[in-house]
Design a protein around this motif. Structure first.
Motif, PDB file in Angstrom:
ATOM      1  N   VAL A   1       0.847  -1.189   0.000  1.00 49.47           N
ATOM      2  CA  VAL A   1       0.000   0.000   0.000  1.00 49.47           C
ATOM      3  C   VAL A   1       0.889   1.248   0.000  1.00 49.47           C
ATOM      4  O   VAL A   1       1.963   1.246   0.601  1.00 49.47           O
ATOM      5  N   PRO A   2       0.463   2.309  -0.677  1.00 49.47           N
ATOM      6  CA  PRO A   2       1.270   3.539  -0.736  1.00 49.47           C
ATOM      7  C   PRO A   2       1.095   4.377   0.526  1.00 49.47           C
ATOM      8  O   PRO A   2       0.579   5.496   0.484  1.00 49.47           O
ATOM      9  N   GLU A   3       1.503   3.816   1.644  1.00 51.70           N
ATOM     10  CA  GLU A   3       1.305   4.471   2.940  1.00 51.70           C
ATOM     11  C   GLU A   3       2.627   4.561   3.694  1.00 51.70           C
ATOM     12  O   GLU A   3       3.619   3.936   3.328  1.00 51.70           O
ATOM     13  N   HIS A   4       2.620   5.325   4.770  1.00 50.26           N
ATOM     14  CA  HIS A   4       3.818   5.636   5.539  1.00 50.26           C
ATOM     15  C   HIS A   4       4.516   4.410   6.102  1.00 50.26           C
ATOM     16  O   HIS A   4       5.726   4.429   6.300  1.00 50.26           O
TER      17      HIS A   4
ATOM     18  N   TRP B   1     -10.512   2.013   7.919  1.00 47.94           N
ATOM     19  CA  TRP B   1      -9.213   2.162   7.244  1.00 47.94           C
ATOM     20  C   TRP B   1      -8.209   2.662   8.278  1.00 47.94           C
ATOM     21  O   TRP B   1      -8.604   3.191   9.322  1.00 47.94           O
ATOM     22  N   GLU B   2      -6.947   2.506   7.980  1.00 49.26           N
ATOM     23  CA  GLU B   2      -5.905   2.877   8.940  1.00 49.26           C
ATOM     24  C   GLU B   2      -6.071   4.328   9.387  1.00 49.26           C
ATOM     25  O   GLU B   2      -6.187   5.245   8.569  1.00 49.26           O
ATOM     26  N   LYS B   3      -6.086   4.527  10.701  1.00 51.24           N
ATOM     27  CA  LYS B   3      -6.463   5.807  11.320  1.00 51.24           C
ATOM     28  C   LYS B   3      -5.653   6.989  10.797  1.00 51.24           C
ATOM     29  O   LYS B   3      -6.212   8.058  10.500  1.00 51.24           O
ATOM     30  N   PHE B   4      -4.338   6.828  10.672  1.00 54.17           N
ATOM     31  CA  PHE B   4      -3.503   7.971  10.318  1.00 54.17           C
ATOM     32  C   PHE B   4      -3.548   8.276   8.823  1.00 54.17           C
ATOM     33  O   PHE B   4      -3.382   9.420   8.412  1.00 54.17           O
ATOM     34  N   THR B   5      -3.789   7.243   8.004  1.00 59.92           N
ATOM     35  CA  THR B   5      -3.940   7.467   6.565  1.00 59.92           C
ATOM     36  C   THR B   5      -5.174   8.301   6.279  1.00 59.92           C
ATOM     37  O   THR B   5      -5.181   9.164   5.389  1.00 59.92           O
TER      38      THR B   5
ATOM     39  N   PRO C   1       0.001  -3.548  16.319  1.00 60.92           N
ATOM     40  CA  PRO C   1      -1.297  -3.631  15.648  1.00 60.92           C
ATOM     41  C   PRO C   1      -1.547  -2.433  14.734  1.00 60.92           C
ATOM     42  O   PRO C   1      -0.960  -1.371  14.915  1.00 60.92           O
ATOM     43  N   LEU C   2      -2.422  -2.636  13.772  1.00 57.53           N
ATOM     44  CA  LEU C   2      -2.914  -1.530  12.961  1.00 57.53           C
ATOM     45  C   LEU C   2      -4.110  -0.919  13.675  1.00 57.53           C
ATOM     46  O   LEU C   2      -4.980  -1.649  14.160  1.00 57.53           O
ATOM     47  N   ILE C   3      -4.141   0.392  13.774  1.00 58.99           N
ATOM     48  CA  ILE C   3      -5.285   1.060  14.389  1.00 58.99           C
ATOM     49  C   ILE C   3      -6.252   1.463  13.275  1.00 58.99           C
ATOM     50  O   ILE C   3      -5.985   2.369  12.488  1.00 58.99           O
ATOM     51  N   TRP C   4      -7.356   0.751  13.209  1.00 65.39           N
ATOM     52  CA  TRP C   4      -8.367   1.024  12.187  1.00 65.39           C
ATOM     53  C   TRP C   4      -9.325   2.086  12.711  1.00 65.39           C
ATOM     54  O   TRP C   4      -9.971   1.904  13.741  1.00 65.39           O
ATOM     55  N   GLY C   5      -9.420   3.197  11.998  1.00 66.83           N
ATOM     56  CA  GLY C   5     -10.446   4.176  12.297  1.00 66.83           C
ATOM     57  C   GLY C   5     -11.768   3.731  11.702  1.00 66.83           C
ATOM     58  O   GLY C   5     -11.808   3.160  10.611  1.00 66.83           O
ATOM     59  N   ILE C   6     -12.851   3.975  12.415  1.00 67.03           N
ATOM     60  CA  ILE C   6     -14.193   3.668  11.906  1.00 67.03           C
ATOM     61  C   ILE C   6     -14.834   4.992  11.527  1.00 67.03           C
ATOM     62  O   ILE C   6     -15.075   5.843  12.383  1.00 67.03           O
ATOM     63  N   HIS C   7     -15.085   5.174  10.230  1.00 70.37           N
ATOM     64  CA  HIS C   7     -15.453   6.482   9.695  1.00 70.37           C
ATOM     65  C   HIS C   7     -16.861   6.483   9.116  1.00 70.37           C
ATOM     66  O   HIS C   7     -17.312   5.490   8.547  1.00 70.37           O
TER      67      HIS C   7
ATOM     68  N   GLN D   1       0.476  14.756   5.887  1.00 70.97           N
ATOM     69  CA  GLN D   1      -0.086  14.592   7.219  1.00 70.97           C
ATOM     70  C   GLN D   1       0.465  15.654   8.162  1.00 70.97           C
ATOM     71  O   GLN D   1       1.531  16.228   7.918  1.00 70.97           O
ATOM     72  N   GLU D   2      -0.263  15.894   9.228  1.00 69.98           N
ATOM     73  CA  GLU D   2       0.190  16.849  10.229  1.00 69.98           C
ATOM     74  C   GLU D   2       1.363  16.250  11.012  1.00 69.98           C
ATOM     75  O   GLU D   2       1.368  15.051  11.324  1.00 69.98           O
ATOM     76  N   LEU D   3       2.338  17.087  11.319  1.00 70.70           N
ATOM     77  CA  LEU D   3       3.540  16.618  11.994  1.00 70.70           C
ATOM     78  C   LEU D   3       3.224  15.928  13.321  1.00 70.70           C
ATOM     79  O   LEU D   3       3.794  14.875  13.644  1.00 70.70           O
ATOM     80  N   GLU D   4       2.295  16.475  14.083  1.00 65.74           N
ATOM     81  CA  GLU D   4       1.966  15.877  15.385  1.00 65.74           C
ATOM     82  C   GLU D   4       1.325  14.503  15.219  1.00 65.74           C
ATOM     83  O   GLU D   4       1.515  13.599  16.056  1.00 65.74           O
ATOM     84  N   ASP D   5       0.555  14.302  14.131  1.00 63.49           N
ATOM     85  CA  ASP D   5      -0.034  12.984  13.866  1.00 63.49           C
ATOM     86  C   ASP D   5       1.056  11.973  13.526  1.00 63.49           C
ATOM     87  O   ASP D   5       1.012  10.819  13.971  1.00 63.49           O
ATOM     88  N   VAL D   6       2.018  12.396  12.725  1.00 63.08           N
ATOM     89  CA  VAL D   6       3.130  11.517  12.352  1.00 63.08           C
ATOM     90  C   VAL D   6       3.933  11.130  13.595  1.00 63.08           C
ATOM     91  O   VAL D   6       4.319   9.971  13.774  1.00 63.08           O
ATOM     92  N   GLN D   7       4.168  12.086  14.453  1.00 63.03           N
ATOM     93  CA  GLN D   7       4.930  11.812  15.675  1.00 63.03           C
ATOM     94  C   GLN D   7       4.194  10.831  16.575  1.00 63.03           C
ATOM     95  O   GLN D   7       4.803   9.942  17.182  1.00 63.03           O
ATOM     96  N   GLU D   8       2.870  10.967  16.647  1.00 61.11           N
ATOM     97  CA  GLU D   8       2.079  10.001  17.423  1.00 61.11           C
ATOM     98  C   GLU D   8       2.178   8.611  16.794  1.00 61.11           C
ATOM     99  O   GLU D   8       2.379   7.604  17.491  1.00 61.11           O
ATOM    100  N   TRP D   9       2.036   8.550  15.463  1.00 66.75           N
ATOM    101  CA  TRP D   9       2.121   7.268  14.749  1.00 66.75           C
ATOM    102  C   TRP D   9       3.480   6.606  14.972  1.00 66.75           C
ATOM    103  O   TRP D   9       3.551   5.403  15.264  1.00 66.75           O
TER     104      TRP D   9
END
Length: 284
Positions: free
Chosen positions: A9-12, A161-165, A84-90, A234-242
């Motif tokens: 997948v084209p993700e981080h 889908w993955e929360k941070f994506t 684990p992958l954190i799946w967001g429910i949207h 992505q926002e820097l703070e989100d990346v740092q959390e990830w």
């Protein structure tokens, strides 16, 4: 030079592959590794492994376990991401749904049957004691763009889908995230076609040595948080959390994890049977 096709997948999570390719590390070992983005995720990659379009895949654990049991001629050679992958429910921003209980019995958008978004809908349902036959309905939307259209147009009701994506889509008001659902096992593994393993064992070992060296050092790469934020918007703070939540692995997936994955998939009637550890994995 040996040509090797790999999908992901084209993700981080997969930035380490991009960095090693950019640095020419595989070509230095006489390997022409070609990366292929799979926007459709796990189900699409399983199809690519079966057809021989790709030799290797960085793929969701539950998806490839299910597909190997269903006849995919591949083996898991390593865990790639241990956590684990954190799946967001949207849901759509204007949706009437506010809670998990609200989406019970509605339509889950999934990239395709057998994909992570499909299988994790079952895990979420199990977590909330839903009736798996009555309370789960699916609408195939192919990819993230399809989910945006499907939820916005009302063709589906929620999407996992993955929360941070998906965080940028939450930030801009396209989606609302009503909850999270972590996968109950390490999220990504590396799977390889059996034919490739048999004929290219040394090349495979070299590829894994290169990527493992980079993932071992990944968090200490200077300004890696800014690189990820810029590349994936992505926002820097989100990346740092990830980054704080994510750990890569350089080891083969263990028997206990394989047993846990199969037990949960079997209990959910996602797989018809459980198979042996050696039939799912290959130890290099």
């Amino acid at each position: 030079m040996k040509k090797v096709n790999i999908g992901g997948v084209p993700e981080h999570f997969n930035l380490a592959w991009y960095l090693t390719l950019k640095n020419g590390e595989y070509k230095a070992e006489d390997i022409n590794l070609r990366w292929h983005d799979y926007y459709g995720g796990t189900g699409e990659m399983c199809k690519g492994l079966r057809s021989g379009d790709i030799d290797m895949a960085v793929i969701l654990t539950e998806g490839i376990v299910k597909d190997i049991i269903a006849g995919n001629p591949s083996k898991i050679v390593q865990t790639f991401v241990e956590t684990p992958l954190i799946w967001g429910i949207h849901v759509a921003k204007d949706s009437k749904f506010k809670t998990i209980e609200d989406i019970k019995g509605t339509r889950a958008a999934i990239s395709r049957y057998g994909s992570g978004s499909h299988l994790m809908a079952y895990i979420n349902a199990k977590n909330h004691d839903w009736n798996l036959e009555k309370d789960l309905n699916f609408e195939v939307i192919k990819n993230l763009d399809g989910a945006v259209k499907g939820l916005t147009d009302g063709d589906a009701d929620y999407f996992m889908w993955e929360k941070f994506t998906t965080k940028p889509l939450v930030d801009d008001g396209t989606f609302r995230r009503i909850d999270n659902c972590p996968s109950p096992w390490p999220c990504f593994v590396i799977a390889v076609r059996e034919e490739f393993i048999e004929n290219n064992n040394n090349d495979l070992i070299t590829i894994l040595q290169i990527i493992n060296q980079t993932t071992t050092e990944f968090k200490s790469i200077p300004s890696i948080d800014r690189t990820i934020a810029n590349r994936y918007e992505q926002e820097l703070e989100d990346v740092q959390e990830w980054l704080s939540l994510t750990e890569w692995s350089q080891d083969i997936i263990d028997k206990k994890t394989i047993e846990n994955v199969q037990k949960q998939l079997f209990d959910l009637n996602i797989i018809p049977k459980k198979i042996s550890y050696k039939d799912l994995t290959h130890i290099l």
